[in-house]
Design a protein around this motif. Structure first.
Motif, mmCIF file in Angstrom:
data_model
loop_
_atom_site.group_PDB
_atom_site.id
_atom_site.type_symbol
_atom_site.label_atom_id
_atom_site.label_comp_id
_atom_site.label_asym_id
_atom_site.label_seq_id
_atom_site.Cartn_x
_atom_site.Cartn_y
_atom_site.Cartn_z
ATOM 1 N N HIS A 96 21.654 -15.891 77.192
ATOM 2 C CA HIS A 96 21.339 -17.038 76.354
ATOM 3 C C HIS A 96 20.101 -16.801 75.493
ATOM 4 O O HIS A 96 20.202 -16.604 74.290
ATOM 5 N N ASN A 101 25.039 -13.007 74.813
ATOM 6 C CA ASN A 101 26.394 -13.568 74.725
ATOM 7 C C ASN A 101 26.912 -13.584 73.293
ATOM 8 O O ASN A 101 28.051 -13.194 73.017
ATOM 9 N N THR A 119 28.316 -16.274 82.194
ATOM 10 C CA THR A 119 27.384 -17.358 82.485
ATOM 11 C C THR A 119 28.145 -18.665 82.689
ATOM 12 O O THR A 119 29.109 -18.965 81.983
ATOM 13 N N ASP A 122 28.920 -21.224 79.787
ATOM 14 C CA ASP A 122 29.897 -20.715 78.825
ATOM 15 C C ASP A 122 31.301 -20.726 79.415
ATOM 16 O O ASP A 122 32.267 -21.135 78.756
ATOM 17 N N VAL A 131 21.035 -22.290 75.419
ATOM 18 C CA VAL A 131 21.905 -21.893 74.312
ATOM 19 C C VAL A 131 21.534 -22.685 73.064
ATOM 20 O O VAL A 131 21.395 -22.135 71.969
ATOM 21 N N ASN A 150 20.622 -27.092 83.141
ATOM 22 C CA ASN A 150 21.953 -26.492 82.998
ATOM 23 C C ASN A 150 22.867 -26.868 84.159
ATOM 24 O O ASN A 150 24.073 -27.070 83.980
#
Length: 337
Positions: A96, A101, A119, A122, A131, A150
């Motif tokens: 991130h 990614n 992750t 995602d 992100v 998260n």
């Protein structure tokens, strides 16, 4: 982004050469350097000199090489793992904040490979708070809270954004409207919040997202009209997927301070412009800028858009978009640390 590609086999080296040629055409890639074999000796240098490392080798070799070097998701470079045949590109480290990614998807697209991203946010089509910060070029205070937010996002909890009503946050709202990942949130307004901050809260937990300064450096031929400069600017920010409301400053050299097209653009966008003095440009040194002998022969400086953007963005700033020409207009974009 500065990228190192390291390979261990002859087949991997051939793939590295092909990939470098493709990346050289990308304005968001400042440079791509190739390394071959001597993995144990190269990695301690690559880890601190590059924003991203693409390792074309077996995953076991890569993991053993980077294991002693890993420190933090905040500071570690992006690391990608690619097999010799270019079948898979695996986001291995700093997915991130390091951008692994996004780079994985880019590299996979360039070589016709399958991207592998593991992750949790995602995989579950959720928008991680890190992100969002990375995509919008925001720094994160209280980074130890990333895991809590998260995890809450994965659980479908609603988080709160608080912003200053006197600031144009179109870039944030447009991003949230267009993103395909899921995030449940409420937006609140407060005059007590700094205009360059977004406060994210949930259950007595808090993260402060703060804008890094984004500066668009501009060079142009004498008399270039505003519309042509604006088109060049739009093309460049579209390549890095930012809204024009995210730009903090425009910049150019003082020799352009009477250039009507640039002045009109600043007024049209309502974005202030900084004209950098020639003496500062003459003294400025950076290995990242492209030097023009033609510009030097006329003005005694090696460039306009890149050095003016870096100087205006401040100490330790870096380019995120190298000098790119658009029919008599050059654009570069720098970001503060």
């Amino acid at each position: 982004m500065k990228i190192a590609i390291i390979s261990v086999s002859n087949k991997g080296q051939e793939l590295a050469f092909r990939l470098k040629n493709k990346l050289n055409e990308d304005s968001t890639i400042l440079k791509t350097d190739l390394y071959h074999k001597n993995v144990k000796n190269h990695f301690p240098i690559l880890f601190y000199e590059y924003d991203a490392i693409i390792a074309i080798m077996a995953s076991g070799i890569l993991i053993r090489a980077i294991a002693p070097l890993i420190e933090s998701k905040i500071t570690d470079p992006a690391v990608l793992n690619v097999d010799d045949n270019g079948n898979f590109v695996i986001s291995t480290l700093s997915g991130h904040l390091g951008g692994a990614n996004n780079l994985t998807n880019k590299i996979a697209n360039l070589i016709g490979a399958i991207p592998v991203v593991t992750t949790s946010t995602d995989v579950n089509k959720k928008l991680g708070i890190d992100v969002l910060a990375n995509d919008l070029y925001l720094s994160i205070e209280n980074t130890h809270e990333i895991l809590f937010f998260n995890k809450s996002i994965l659980e479908g909890k609603q988080i709160n954004f608080t912003i200053n009503p006197n600031k144009n946050f179109n870039y944030l709202f447009n991003y949230l409207k267009n993103i395909t990942l899921e995030l449940h949130l409420s937006v609140f307004y407060s005059d007590d919040i700094n205009t360059d901050e977004i406060h994210v809260t949930l259950d007595n937990h808090k993260i402060i997202l703060k804008e890094k300064r984004i500066v668009v450096g501009i060079g142009c031929r004498r008399g270039k009209e505003c519309l042509k400069i604006y088109e060049a600017l739009k093309n460049s920010i579209n390549e890095i997927n930012i809204d024009k409301s995210r730009i903090n400053l425009l910049s150019s050299a003082e020799i352009k301070s009477d250039e009507q097209g640039i002045l009109e653009l600043s007024d049209k966008l309502n974005i202030p412009i900084n004209f950098v003095e020639l003496n500062k440009l003459k003294l400025f040194e950076s290995n990242d800028i492209q030097k023009s002998e033609f510009v030097y022969s006329k003005f005694g400086i090696y460039g306009v858009c890149e050095p003016s953007a870096l100087i205006t963005a401040g100490f330790d700033s870096k380019l995120i978009y190298k000098k790119t020409s658009y029919d008599g207009v050059t654009i570069a974009i720098a970001i503060s640390k």
